[in-house]
Scaffold this active site. Structure first.
Site, PDB file in Angstrom:
ATOM      1  N   LYS A  87     -12.455   5.265   2.895  1.00 27.12           N
ATOM      2  CA  LYS A  87     -12.074   3.848   2.967  1.00 27.12           C
ATOM      3  C   LYS A  87     -12.712   3.244   4.215  1.00 27.12           C
ATOM      4  CE  LYS A  87      -7.819   1.306   2.014  1.00 27.12           C
ATOM      5  NZ  LYS A  87      -6.359   1.388   2.117  1.00 27.12           N
TER       6      LYS A  87
HETATM    7  C1  E4P Z   1      -4.739  -1.213   0.645  1.00 26.85           C
HETATM    8  O1  E4P Z   1      -5.324  -0.216   0.338  1.00 26.85           O
HETATM    9  C2  E4P Z   1      -3.798  -1.325   1.767  1.00 26.85           C
HETATM   10  O2  E4P Z   1      -3.326  -0.042   2.092  1.00 26.85           O
HETATM   11  C3  E4P Z   1      -2.560  -2.137   1.463  1.00 26.85           C
HETATM   12  O3  E4P Z   1      -2.519  -2.557   0.127  1.00 26.85           O
HETATM   13  C4  E4P Z   1      -2.275  -3.189   2.470  1.00 26.85           C
HETATM   14  O4  E4P Z   1      -1.101  -3.850   2.089  1.00 26.85           O
HETATM   15  P1  E4P Z   1      -0.167  -4.685   3.077  1.00 26.85           P
HETATM   16  O5  E4P Z   1      -0.708  -6.055   3.171  1.00 26.85           O
HETATM   17  O6  E4P Z   1       1.167  -4.636   2.391  1.00 26.85           O
HETATM   18  O7  E4P Z   1      -0.175  -3.955   4.393  1.00 26.85           O
END
Ligand code: E4P
Length: 218
Positions: A87
């Site tokens: 990622k």
């Molecule tokens: C995506 O891969 C992130 O881990 C996640 O969806 C972020 O979400 P949040 O805005 O609830 O922190």
């Protein structure tokens, strides 16, 4: 549409896996911190454990923001398990790193995407997944689901292979809206996934079926 769970909580990952509908997991440094996972060795072991629980792709995020650092970290993460997806944030160095990983056949998830332009560059670089954060857009009065639709249409028009992974899902309706918009994947908290099952008529209907059965057989 694929279902990923957006957590580093092993109990919730196991529960979603047991449901039989789980296609993968996304994590990020904040989600790891929430579970109290700290130190390189513990973080690595946690990723390995997640990979043993689920069958699908598991996103593990790099911490570096420079190209060399991302490459070093990403290659080490990818070497942990074939299910690991690297990622990478959608910054200039990140796009370069995604291109590098993609040329090497390594899976990537381009994260922190908030615009169609960022998604376009991620696809050009060969990202496996692009993660638009719809909840965080909604938080600032911008339509997150509309961005999903825009990216899906753009990718379809040009035939990009990059899968649209709707992230920052805040509630069950977001999942339905992303399905309607044509997202390839949603990554959601367990509560939002289980929310899909909820309907009062199901509860009332089941109660009646069981009561009628028990009248004669109970
Ligand atoms: C995506 O891969 C992130 O881990 C996640 O969806 C972020 O979400 P949040 O805005 O609830 O922190």
């Amino acid at each position: 549409m694929k279902f990923f769970i957006d957590t580093a909580n092993l109990e919730q990952i196991r529960e979603a896996q047991d449901l039989g509908i789980l296609d993968g997991v996304t994590t990020n440094p904040s989600l790891m911190a929430k579970e109290g996972i700290k130190g390189d060795e513990n973080i690595i072991n946690h990723y390995k454990t997640i990979c043993e629980i689920v069958d699908g792709d598991v996103s593990a995020e790099v911490i570096s923001t420079d190209f060399e650092g991302m490459i070093k970290e990403g290659e080490a993460l990818a070497a942990l398990h074939p299910q690991i997806t690297i990622k990478v944030p959608v910054i200039k160095e990140g796009i370069k790193a995604i291109k590098y990983f993609s040329d090497k056949g390594l899976k990537t998830n381009c994260t922190l995407v908030f615009s169609a332009g960022q998604a376009l560059l991620a696809a050009k670089a060969g990202a496996t997944y692009v993660s638009p954060f719809i909840g965080r857009l909604d938080d600032i009065s911008t339509d997150g689901v509309a961005l999903i639709k825009q990216i899906v249409d753009m990718y379809n028009y040009y035939g990009y292979d990059t899968q649209v992974l709707a992230a920052s899902i805040r509630h069950t309706l977001h999942i339905i809206q992303c399905a309607e918009a044509g997202a390839d994947v949603v990554t959601a908290p367990l509560s939002a996934i289980l929310g899909l099952l909820k309907h009062p008529l199901t509860d009332i209907g089941l109660e009646k079926f069981l009561a009628d059965y028990n009248k004669l057989n109970g």
